[in-house]
Design an enzyme around this catalytic site. Structure first.
Site, PDB file in Angstrom:
ATOM      1  CE  LYS A 102      -4.345  -1.635   1.347  1.00 34.23           C
ATOM      2  NZ  LYS A 102      -4.171  -3.117   1.908  1.00 34.23           N
ATOM      3  CD  GLU A 124     -10.197   4.569   1.330  1.00 31.81           C
ATOM      4  OE1 GLU A 124      -9.887   5.944   1.274  1.00 31.81           O
ATOM      5  OE2 GLU A 124      -9.443   3.647   0.874  1.00 31.81           O
ATOM      6  CB  SER A 391      -0.237  -8.079  -1.423  1.00 35.46           C
ATOM      7  OG  SER A 391      -0.938  -8.987  -0.524  1.00 35.46           O
TER       8      SER A 391
HETATM    9  C1  LIG Z   1      -5.123  -3.766   1.557  1.00 36.88           C
HETATM   10  C2  LIG Z   1      -4.397  -5.314   1.246  1.00 36.88           C
HETATM   11  C3  LIG Z   1      -4.784  -6.102   0.211  1.00 36.88           C
HETATM   12  C4  LIG Z   1      -6.093  -5.925  -0.670  1.00 36.88           C
HETATM   13  O1  LIG Z   1      -6.133  -4.534  -1.598  1.00 36.88           O
HETATM   14  P1  LIG Z   1      -5.973  -4.611  -2.937  1.00 36.88           P
HETATM   15  O2  LIG Z   1      -6.033  -3.247  -3.295  1.00 36.88           O
HETATM   16  O3  LIG Z   1      -6.847  -5.606  -3.554  1.00 36.88           O
HETATM   17  O4  LIG Z   1      -4.619  -4.801  -3.362  1.00 36.88           O
HETATM   18  C5  LIG Z   1      -4.189  -7.191  -0.193  1.00 36.88           C
HETATM   19  N1  LIG Z   1      -3.042  -7.502   0.485  1.00 36.88           N
HETATM   20  C6  LIG Z   1      -2.492  -6.851   1.679  1.00 36.88           C
HETATM   21  C7  LIG Z   1      -1.489  -7.133   2.273  1.00 36.88           C
HETATM   22  C8  LIG Z   1      -3.303  -5.791   1.835  1.00 36.88           C
HETATM   23  O5  LIG Z   1      -2.772  -4.959   3.132  1.00 36.88           O
END
Ligand SMILES: *Cc1c(COP(=O)(O)O)cnc(C)c1O
Length: 413
Positions: A102, A124, A391
């Site tokens: 993020k 948000e 992610s």
């Molecule tokens: C917020 C988050 C997501 C989901 O958000 P996307 O906008 O779909 O990427 C996925 N993985 C992690 C680790 C997150 O913090």
């Protein structure tokens, strides 16, 4: 039929084929237009690019590694009919500062806010990850920061509330509706309507009105650009398949976009299947939703027959959203990306498997992508490669995962 490999989208109206656009009150039209103009100037300005690249390197820790997961690959092979499996490789966004992808977006948008002469940012947040990434960017850049968070989410994610406050952000708890992400987003938009001359709204995923889905995708595309180069350098080849989890869709869009024109690369997005396919039990709008407008753009939405947004459920707070970015809706219809869904139980299994085999505790969101990647690799050949977007890290999820694992061990009543 839309062109599945178009890279020039969105068009001038902010559309990805039939999706996207800006369905907003009159009072936001000017602010969105100014943002689109400022972003267009910034991305053509080499000085802005240099400052962004430098921030990503020195502060975020980019480039993140591309690494092989040997024991997870063995696990996939042990489940395959042939005893072999495709190699599983990881793009390590969990190693970014603050523990997830993020921050790639919040640093970019905070730089843009400064360039536009804004002194305040708002955001948000659901689980608090985007709020923490925004508070981090604000602290680093000397901007003031207000984060809207549903009071129910604030209660469940105390640690992130404390982190945001430590970094000088104000956390505004929202008591309307279900007191979760959807309600926090409504409040943040309302704030921005009255404050856009001093404030930039930093949205947390590839959702919302144009130009947000494009801006967030572009800032997150550093993931795919790096990964593509790393694959070519390391293997002299591209991956056979790229897998990412999809909440709003920003980590997926970020890794998919630079591969979108590579016809030999299959792209797979994994939504949250929750506890069942019944309405209210999952968060998979691409699988079970229909086109509609949510938070200012047209995309697939989970809604009832009157167009009211449906309740959603997932074990992972970051995937718990009834909408999805408009570019994913476009890719789905165009057939460029295949979307599937993985339930809470399978995600929890992958969370454990990843921790045990690779020494990496993944986020519960990411565990959805891992679960599908293991299954997929087991149907492929050992000379093929599956690339997973890791992610985020799972430190934030260990209490919840422990609770779910314990509940699972209790015999059914
Ligand atoms: C917020 C988050 C997501 C989901 O958000 P996307 O906008 O779909 O990427 C996925 N993985 C992690 C680790 C997150 O913090």
């Amino acid at each position: 039929m839309p062109n599945p490999t178009a890279t020039t989208l969105p068009d001038a109206r902010g559309r990805f084929g039939a999706y996207g656009g800006a369905f907003v009150p009159e009072t936001l039209v000017g602010a969105l237009r100014e943002l689109a103009q400022a972003y267009d100037d910034a991305r053509r300005d080499p000085a802005f690019q240099r400052e962004l690249d430098r921030t990503l390197a020195d502060f975020v820790g980019r480039p993140t590694p591309l690494c092989f997961a040997p024991r997870l690959t063995e696990l996939a092979a042990s489940r395959s009919k042939t005893g072999g499996a495709a190699q599983i490789w990881l793009k390590r966004e969990d190693l970014c500062h603050t523990g997830a992808h993020k921050i790639n977006n919040t640093m970019g948008q905070a730089l843009l806010a400064k360039r536009m002469g804004r002194t305040r940012i708002i955001a948000e947040t659901g689980a608090g990850q985007h709020g923490v990434a925004s508070a981090t960017a604000a602290s680093r850049m000397g901007l003031s920061c207000d984060v809207y968070m549903g009071s129910e989410d604030a209660r469940r994610q105390r640690l992130n509330v404390v982190r945001m406050r430590l970094m000088g952000a104000r956390v505004i708890e929202v008591d309307s509706g279900s007191r979760t992400l959807k309600d926090a987003t409504n409040e943040a938009m309302r704030d921005w309507m009255g404050s856009s001359d001093t404030t930039l709204y930093i949205i947390g995923s590839v959702v919302g009105p144009h130009p947000f889905p494009m801006i967030v995708r572009d800032f997150q595309s550093v993931i795919g650009r790096e990964a593509r180069e790393q694959c070519l350098r390391e293997w002299n080849a591209l991956p056979d398949c790229v897998v990412a989890c999809v909440g709003g869709g920003s980590n997926a869009a970020g890794i998919f976009h630079p591969f979108a024109q590579d016809e030999g690369v299959a792209l797979v997005g994994v939504e949250a299947g929750g506890r069942s396919t019944n309405a209210g039990d999952h968060a998979a709008p691409l699988a079970f939703g229909s086109p509609g407008v949510l938070h200012g753009s047209m995309s697939y939405v989970l809604q009832d027959e009157h167009g009211q947004t449906a309740d959603v459920h997932s074990c992972s707070a970051g995937l718990d959203y009834p909408g999805v970015g408009p570019e994913h809706a476009y890719w789905k219809d165009a057939g460029r990306v295949r979307y599937t869904h993985v339930g809470d139980d399978a995600a929890l299994d992958a969370f454990v498997a990843m921790s045990e085999t690779e020494g990496i505790i993944p986020a519960l969101e990411t565990s959805h992508a891992l679960a599908h990647a293991i299954d997929l690799a087991a149907t492929m050949q050992p000379d093929q490669r599956v690339l997973v977007n890791l992610s985020g890290r799972g430190d934030k999820d260990v209490d919840e995962a422990a609770r779910l694992l314990e509940a699972r061990q209790k015999p059914a009543q």
